[in-house]
Design an enzyme around this catalytic site. Structure first.
Site, PDB file in Angstrom:
ATOM      1  N   ASP A   1     -11.993 -10.421  -1.329  1.00  0.00           N
ATOM      2  CA  ASP A   1     -13.248 -10.690  -0.621  1.00  0.00           C
ATOM      3  C   ASP A   1     -14.310  -9.764  -1.201  1.00  0.00           C
ATOM      4  O   ASP A   1     -13.989  -8.737  -1.797  1.00  0.00           O
ATOM      5  CB  ASP A   1     -13.147 -10.604   0.920  1.00  0.00           C
ATOM      6  CG  ASP A   1     -12.502  -9.345   1.456  1.00  0.00           C
ATOM      7  OD1 ASP A   1     -12.499  -8.316   0.755  1.00  0.00           O
ATOM      8  OD2 ASP A   1     -12.017  -9.375   2.608  1.00  0.00           O
TER       9      ASP A   1
ATOM     10  N   GLU B   1       0.795  -1.237   0.000  1.00  0.00           N
ATOM     11  CA  GLU B   1       0.000   0.000   0.000  1.00  0.00           C
ATOM     12  C   GLU B   1       0.826   1.285   0.000  1.00  0.00           C
ATOM     13  O   GLU B   1       0.614   2.159   0.841  1.00  0.00           O
ATOM     14  CB  GLU B   1      -0.955  -0.019   1.195  1.00  0.00           C
ATOM     15  CG  GLU B   1      -1.837  -1.254   1.219  1.00  0.00           C
ATOM     16  CD  GLU B   1      -2.787  -1.304   2.425  1.00  0.00           C
ATOM     17  OE1 GLU B   1      -2.632  -0.483   3.345  1.00  0.00           O
ATOM     18  OE2 GLU B   1      -3.671  -2.175   2.426  1.00  0.00           O
TER      19      GLU B   1
ATOM     20  N   HIS C   1     -10.330  -6.092  -2.439  1.00  0.00           N
ATOM     21  CA  HIS C   1     -11.416  -6.041  -1.453  1.00  0.00           C
ATOM     22  C   HIS C   1     -12.530  -5.243  -2.118  1.00  0.00           C
ATOM     23  O   HIS C   1     -12.449  -4.016  -2.216  1.00  0.00           O
ATOM     24  CB  HIS C   1     -10.955  -5.319  -0.182  1.00  0.00           C
ATOM     25  CG  HIS C   1      -9.827  -6.009   0.525  1.00  0.00           C
ATOM     26  ND1 HIS C   1      -9.990  -7.192   1.215  1.00  0.00           N
ATOM     27  CD2 HIS C   1      -8.510  -5.695   0.639  1.00  0.00           C
ATOM     28  CE1 HIS C   1      -8.827  -7.565   1.737  1.00  0.00           C
ATOM     29  NE2 HIS C   1      -7.919  -6.676   1.397  1.00  0.00           N
TER      30      HIS C   1
ATOM     31  N   GLU D   1      -5.928 -10.634  -1.993  1.00  0.00           N
ATOM     32  CA  GLU D   1      -6.755 -10.503  -0.779  1.00  0.00           C
ATOM     33  C   GLU D   1      -8.235 -10.440  -1.116  1.00  0.00           C
ATOM     34  O   GLU D   1      -8.997  -9.677  -0.513  1.00  0.00           O
ATOM     35  CB  GLU D   1      -6.336  -9.242  -0.013  1.00  0.00           C
ATOM     36  CG  GLU D   1      -4.854  -9.174   0.300  1.00  0.00           C
ATOM     37  CD  GLU D   1      -4.455  -8.017   1.199  1.00  0.00           C
ATOM     38  OE1 GLU D   1      -5.336  -7.344   1.761  1.00  0.00           O
ATOM     39  OE2 GLU D   1      -3.233  -7.793   1.327  1.00  0.00           O
TER      40      GLU D   1
ATOM     41  N   ASN E   1       2.195  -4.663  -3.394  1.00  0.00           N
ATOM     42  CA  ASN E   1       0.793  -5.036  -3.202  1.00  0.00           C
ATOM     43  C   ASN E   1      -0.020  -3.772  -2.909  1.00  0.00           C
ATOM     44  O   ASN E   1       0.424  -2.904  -2.161  1.00  0.00           O
ATOM     45  CB  ASN E   1       0.743  -5.990  -1.990  1.00  0.00           C
ATOM     46  CG  ASN E   1      -0.549  -6.735  -1.833  1.00  0.00           C
ATOM     47  OD1 ASN E   1      -1.053  -7.312  -2.809  1.00  0.00           O
ATOM     48  ND2 ASN E   1      -1.087  -6.750  -0.623  1.00  0.00           N
TER      49      ASN E   1
HETATM   50  C1  XIL Z   1      -5.613  -6.864   8.216  1.00  0.00           C
HETATM   51  C2  XIL Z   1      -5.890  -8.112   9.022  1.00  0.00           C
HETATM   52  O1  XIL Z   1      -6.821  -8.931   8.363  1.00  0.00           O
HETATM   53  C3  XIL Z   1      -6.389  -7.749  10.364  1.00  0.00           C
HETATM   54  O2  XIL Z   1      -6.549  -8.916  11.151  1.00  0.00           O
HETATM   55  C4  XIL Z   1      -5.408  -6.787  11.035  1.00  0.00           C
HETATM   56  O3  XIL Z   1      -5.926  -6.378  12.268  1.00  0.00           O
HETATM   57  C5  XIL Z   1      -5.159  -5.580  10.140  1.00  0.00           C
HETATM   58  O4  XIL Z   1      -4.720  -6.010   8.890  1.00  0.00           O
HETATM   59  N1  XIL Z   1      -4.919  -5.143   3.494  1.00  0.00           N
HETATM   60  C6  XIL Z   1      -3.785  -5.797   3.880  1.00  0.00           C
HETATM   61  C7  XIL Z   1      -3.826  -6.678   5.047  1.00  0.00           C
HETATM   62  O5  XIL Z   1      -2.776  -5.726   3.184  1.00  0.00           O
HETATM   63  O6  XIL Z   1      -2.590  -6.744   5.702  1.00  0.00           O
HETATM   64  C8  XIL Z   1      -4.903  -6.268   6.014  1.00  0.00           C
HETATM   65  O7  XIL Z   1      -4.981  -7.240   7.026  1.00  0.00           O
HETATM   66  C9  XIL Z   1      -6.221  -6.145   5.299  1.00  0.00           C
HETATM   67  C10 XIL Z   1      -6.145  -5.089   4.239  1.00  0.00           C
END
Ligand code: XIL
Length: 425
Positions: A340, A225, A309, A338, A273
């Site tokens: 969802d 990020e 996401h 990631e 990422n």
């Molecule tokens: C999130 C985890 O799922 C949580 O459990 C934690 O508290 C915070 O981080 N993008 C990412 C991940 O790159 O590392 C994040 O993970 C979710 C969003």
């Protein structure tokens, strides 16, 4: 042999005496019940603790009843059994040379249904939280590799690829790095970080962590990020507060991190990422420009991670394809890291809309030869970061809270089985 989800013992007894037997099957080192394991994630801690409390209560009840109802005998039955691989995501994706991945935290593997689902359905894992800076390097002089080591062993035992997340992020920093902005806690609150001291810390961190998992981890999210929505660089301790020596020089600090990671493991695939950079917009343009520059300069970048996401109204599939294609033309790999699809309710209509998005995202990945991984951020709505992060949302993953396959799961499996075209990865 893979464990069959369908053959797990009844819920009422499942975590009692069969658990150690199941665990004996591999070299996974699970943490003991009383250990304060979950500094990285309080939500996880809460859930694991309540899971453990339930486990203990069930154990006591079973113990009391075993002589009369034969509970102990029943739960001791092995839970392993062969199953039809073609009826799993993992098996069905194999013919497409596509990895089906899930981000996991090792303590959840104590949950027998979680564990069996992971083994049965996925060919790739990612460390969700256990390699984040605060989890793996909680004190200046000490590292905690227990969580990641457990996942390495689990992945190896179950013939899964392991992806690691992440080396450099503006979040999940331990106090000794982040406290009072950039005050160096180790030397007292009045000693601020300098680019030189911070550079040394990050170089050592990357070398230590990446070297440890050389040959075990096939890909790293080196930087997570780094961009703002408008494509400018995100402000962070690593970039310019005070940064590692490249403040104001754009993506140069990212290149430095990639170079360090490559030196520590020349075989690992290295990724940047990002979220909201999946389609065509200012953020993905910035990512693309960075990638092009890096490749021209010989900076070791192998791919781009698209977090994905999304909501069930996502409809930019064409732009997503175009973005993957332009990255692919640079010679880069693209991974959905990631995925969802969050919902506001779990009505049939919502679940069907969600299934449609999962199916279409998967189809994009199957179609685009640069796309090598379809990975969800977790597997079950029981453990998902969505409700906490996106208030009012939930139900984002392919398995529901009770590990029941949702329409999204069925839609993906069907696509993997139907698709005749085998992508040439
Ligand atoms: C999130 C985890 O799922 C949580 O459990 C934690 O508290 C915070 O981080 N993008 C990412 C991940 O790159 O590392 C994040 O993970 C979710 C969003």
């Amino acid at each position: 042999m893979w464990e069959s989800l369908d053959n797990l013992p009844d819920v009422s007894c499942e975590h009692v005496d069969n658990q150690p037997d199941a665990l004996k099957a591999d070299t996974l080192r699970l943490k003991s019940n009383d250990e304060p394991t979950m500094s990285f994630d309080c939500r996880l801690a809460k859930r694991t603790r309540s899971f453990e409390q339930v486990t203990r209560s069930v154990a006591v009840i079973c113990g009391m009843l075993l002589s009369t109802i034969g509970c102990r005998k029943e739960v001791r039955e092995p839970i392993t059994q062969k199953f039809d691989a073609a009826q799993t995501l993992r098996g069905a994706a194999e013919k497409h040379h596509l990895l089906m991945g899930a981000a996991v935290d090792s303590p959840y593997l104590n949950d027998a249904r979680y564990r069996a689902t992971v083994i049965q359905e996925y060919s790739a894992l990612e460390t969700a939280n256990e390699l984040k800076f605060d989890a793996v390097h909680p004190k200046p002089e000490s590292y905690d590799f227990s969580g990641a080591d457990a996942l390495v062993a689990f992945a190896r035992t179950n013939s899964m690829k392991l992806r690691a997340h992440n080396l450099l992020w503006h979040r999940s920093l331990p106090n000794w790095i982040a406290v009072n902005d950039w005050m160096h806690a180790q030397n007292g609150p009045s000693t601020p970080w300098t680019p030189e001291t911070l550079n040394k810390v990050l170089a050592e961190h990357i070398a230590t962590v990446v070297r440890r998992y050389r040959g075990e981890v096939y890909a790293w999210d080196v930087v997570n990020e780094p961009f703002n929505e408008d494509g400018s660089m995100r402000s962070s301790i690593w970039y310019e507060k005070p940064g590692i020596g490249f403040a104001g020089e754009g993506t140069k600090y990212i290149a430095q991190a990639l170079i360090w990671a490559h030196a520590a493991d020349p075989e690992a695939r290295l990724f940047v990422n990002e979220y909201n950079a999946e389609t065509l917009n200012k953020k993905s343009d910035a990512m693309y420009e960075m990638a092009r520059d890096f490749l021209r300069q010989g900076v070791p970048l192998n791919g781009i991670g698209m977090q994905m996401h999304v909501e069930s109204d996502f409809n930019s599939f064409e732009d997503l394809s175009k973005n993957i294609q332009r990255l692919g033309r640079l010679g880069l790999e693209v991974q959905f890291t990631e995925v969802d699809v969050r919902l506001r309710d779990d009505s049939d209509v919502s679940l069907r809309a969600q299934a449609d998005i999962y199916e279409r995202l998967l189809n994009v990945c199957l179609r685009e030869s640069a796309c090598t991984l379809f990975q969800t951020w977790g597997i079950t709505d029981r453990y998902s970061f969505i409700p906490e992060t996106f208030r009012g949302y939930g139900w984002a993953l392919p398995f529901d809270e009770n590990y029941k396959k949702k329409p999204a799961y069925n839609a993906m499996l069907k696509q993997l089985q139907l698709q005749s075209k085998v992508a040439e990865h």
